[in-house]
Design a protein around this motif. Structure first.
Motif, PDB file in Angstrom:
ATOM      1  N   ARG A 156      -2.933   3.564  -2.939  1.00 37.55           N
ATOM      2  CA  ARG A 156      -2.623   2.732  -4.098  1.00 37.55           C
ATOM      3  C   ARG A 156      -2.135   1.367  -3.631  1.00 37.55           C
ATOM      4  NH1 ARG A 156      -0.052   5.434  -9.222  1.00 37.55           N
ATOM      5  NH2 ARG A 156      -2.222   6.134  -9.109  1.00 37.55           N
ATOM      6  N   TYR A 157      -2.780   0.324  -4.144  1.00 39.41           N
ATOM      7  CA  TYR A 157      -2.463  -1.054  -3.756  1.00 39.41           C
ATOM      8  C   TYR A 157      -1.796  -1.777  -4.934  1.00 39.41           C
ATOM      9  CZ  TYR A 157      -5.192  -0.462   0.503  1.00 39.41           C
ATOM     10  OH  TYR A 157      -5.642  -0.039   1.730  1.00 39.41           O
ATOM     11  N   ARG A 158      -0.763  -2.544  -4.595  1.00 39.76           N
ATOM     12  CA  ARG A 158      -0.004  -3.246  -5.626  1.00 39.76           C
ATOM     13  C   ARG A 158       0.147  -4.716  -5.266  1.00 39.76           C
ATOM     14  NH1 ARG A 158       5.868  -1.077  -6.671  1.00 39.76           N
ATOM     15  NH2 ARG A 158       6.426  -2.368  -4.879  1.00 39.76           N
ATOM     16  N   LYS A 165       0.870  -1.177   0.000  1.00 37.62           N
ATOM     17  CA  LYS A 165       0.000   0.000   0.000  1.00 37.62           C
ATOM     18  C   LYS A 165       0.905   1.225   0.000  1.00 37.62           C
ATOM     19  CE  LYS A 165      -3.185   2.685   2.856  1.00 37.62           C
ATOM     20  NZ  LYS A 165      -2.192   3.713   3.233  1.00 37.62           N
ATOM     21  N   ASN A 166       0.766   2.028  -1.036  1.00 37.41           N
ATOM     22  CA  ASN A 166       1.630   3.204  -1.183  1.00 37.41           C
ATOM     23  C   ASN A 166       3.103   2.831  -1.031  1.00 37.41           C
ATOM     24  OD1 ASN A 166      -0.691   4.754  -1.537  1.00 37.41           O
ATOM     25  ND2 ASN A 166      -0.791   5.353   0.620  1.00 37.41           N
ATOM     26  N   GLU A 204      -1.130  -2.289 -10.199  1.00 36.09           N
ATOM     27  CA  GLU A 204      -1.576  -1.393  -9.130  1.00 36.09           C
ATOM     28  C   GLU A 204      -2.981  -0.845  -9.419  1.00 36.09           C
ATOM     29  OE1 GLU A 204       2.700   0.571  -7.788  1.00 36.09           O
ATOM     30  OE2 GLU A 204       1.469   1.580  -9.321  1.00 36.09           O
ATOM     31  N   LYS A 205      -3.706  -0.613  -8.325  1.00 37.99           N
ATOM     32  CA  LYS A 205      -5.012   0.058  -8.407  1.00 37.99           C
ATOM     33  C   LYS A 205      -5.249   0.855  -7.126  1.00 37.99           C
ATOM     34  CE  LYS A 205      -7.555  -2.941 -11.601  1.00 37.99           C
ATOM     35  NZ  LYS A 205      -8.773  -3.771 -11.788  1.00 37.99           N
ATOM     36  N   ASP A 206      -6.108   1.882  -7.234  1.00 39.55           N
ATOM     37  CA  ASP A 206      -6.384   2.771  -6.099  1.00 39.55           C
ATOM     38  C   ASP A 206      -7.709   2.414  -5.424  1.00 39.55           C
ATOM     39  OD1 ASP A 206      -4.076   4.154  -6.633  1.00 39.55           O
ATOM     40  OD2 ASP A 206      -5.073   5.694  -7.833  1.00 39.55           O
TER      41      ASP A 206
END
Length: 306
Positions: free
Chosen positions: A106-108, A58-59, A124-126
């Motif tokens: 933002r998650y990856r 996360k970030n 990644e998506k927010d």
């Protein structure tokens, strides 16, 4: 020795025996409610490779790791806004609970293959975190009774939310024309300073056409897409004797502006009884005057006897 393994891996890669890991789908909700939960999904195809690890960030800060060759494959790390339900998490799914405003970001998902190549892919998506209203919208300014020709002036107010709710007025489930609406206005909620209340005003004059089967339905709808929708409905019932509260029959005929011809025609089409004609009113008045001497004589006799 390691150099030979790397060289062997390159040979396999070049010959197509190891095609490379592919991410098939990253499932991360774009919106989630504060206090709620979110299920993150990461589907991949190893393409003949062996899985080394799956990591979640996360970030750019790692908070979850899955390593199948470890004694305990799953592990998670303290991160603001992140609470992992480890019992529901695996190599392809991570379950988050007790979401807060700090959970937004933002998650990856990062998937790596085994040595010697350690091929790695990620996506990644927010996530945006919404604070949803604790109660539905409310209508203020309602009167106990309404008649034809009355002016309706109402306010609809949503409970505190983040972002602010979008309000909409509907009459008989149809959106109200813009000319009858004022606002919206916004104010900080007293319940929670970080949230906003929305206010929208409705103004219109009640006419016979507003009634459907004797009922006028007024609805205020609050929406925070795509997570929240709620509404409040107030119904006004048709008063069969409404014209008696507006004017007497004589006044209706003398002041035709009170109920113009189109309004009378609409009343007739809706099945309401016709108003008395001027001749009927005159006849009733004449009959009352004809009985007046008898009434006076009876009153005098009663007074003499008593």
């Amino acid at each position: 020795m390691f150099g030979w393994l790397s060289l062997f891996g390159l040979v396999l890669w070049n010959q197509g025996l190891v095609e490379g890991i592919r991410l098939l789908e990253l499932r991360v909700p774009a919106h989630a409610p504060e206090g709620g939960a979110a299920l993150l999904g990461c589907q991949y195809d190893l393409e003949g490779d062996q899985l080394y690890s799956v990591k979640w960030y996360k970030n750019q800060r790692e908070f979850y790791r899955y390593v199948p060759n470890n004694r305990v494959p799953t592990s998670h790390f303290p991160t603001p806004g992140i609470t992992v339900d480890i019992t529901r998490s695996s190599s392809t799914v991570v379950a988050l609970t007790h979401l807060t405003q700090a959970s937004a970001g933002r998650y990856r998902c990062e998937v790596s293959g085994e040595a010697p190549m350690f091929a790695t892919v990620y996506e990644e998506k927010d996530i945006t975190i919404h604070y949803l209203p604790k109660t539905g919208p409310r209508i203020s300014g309602l009167m106990n009774e309404y008649d034809i020709g009355d002016r309706v002036m109402l306010n609809c107010t949503s409970s505190g939310s983040r972002p602010e709710a979008h309000l909409k007025w509907l009459i008989n489930d149809r959106p109200v024309v813009r000319d009858h609406v004022r606002g919206p206005w916004y104010r900080v909620s007293r319940e929670r300073m970080s949230t906003t209340e929305t206010i929208l005003e409705l103004r219109f004059t009640i006419m016979p056409k507003h009634f459907k089967k004797g009922v006028l339905s007024i609805k205020c709808q609050a929406v925070i897409a795509p997570l929240y929708q709620d509404d409040v409905v107030h119904q006004i019932l048709w008063n069969d004797n409404y014209y008696s509260t507006i004017a007497s029959p004589v006044e209706i005929f003398e002041e035709n502006q009170l109920l113009p011809s189109p309004a009378l025609n609409e009343m007739k089409s809706l099945g309401f009884p016709p108003l008395p004609t001027s001749e009927e009113i005159t006849d009733n008045a004449s009959q009352s005057q004809a009985h007046l001497p008898c009434i006076v004589l009876i009153a005098l006799m009663l007074r003499f006897i008593l």
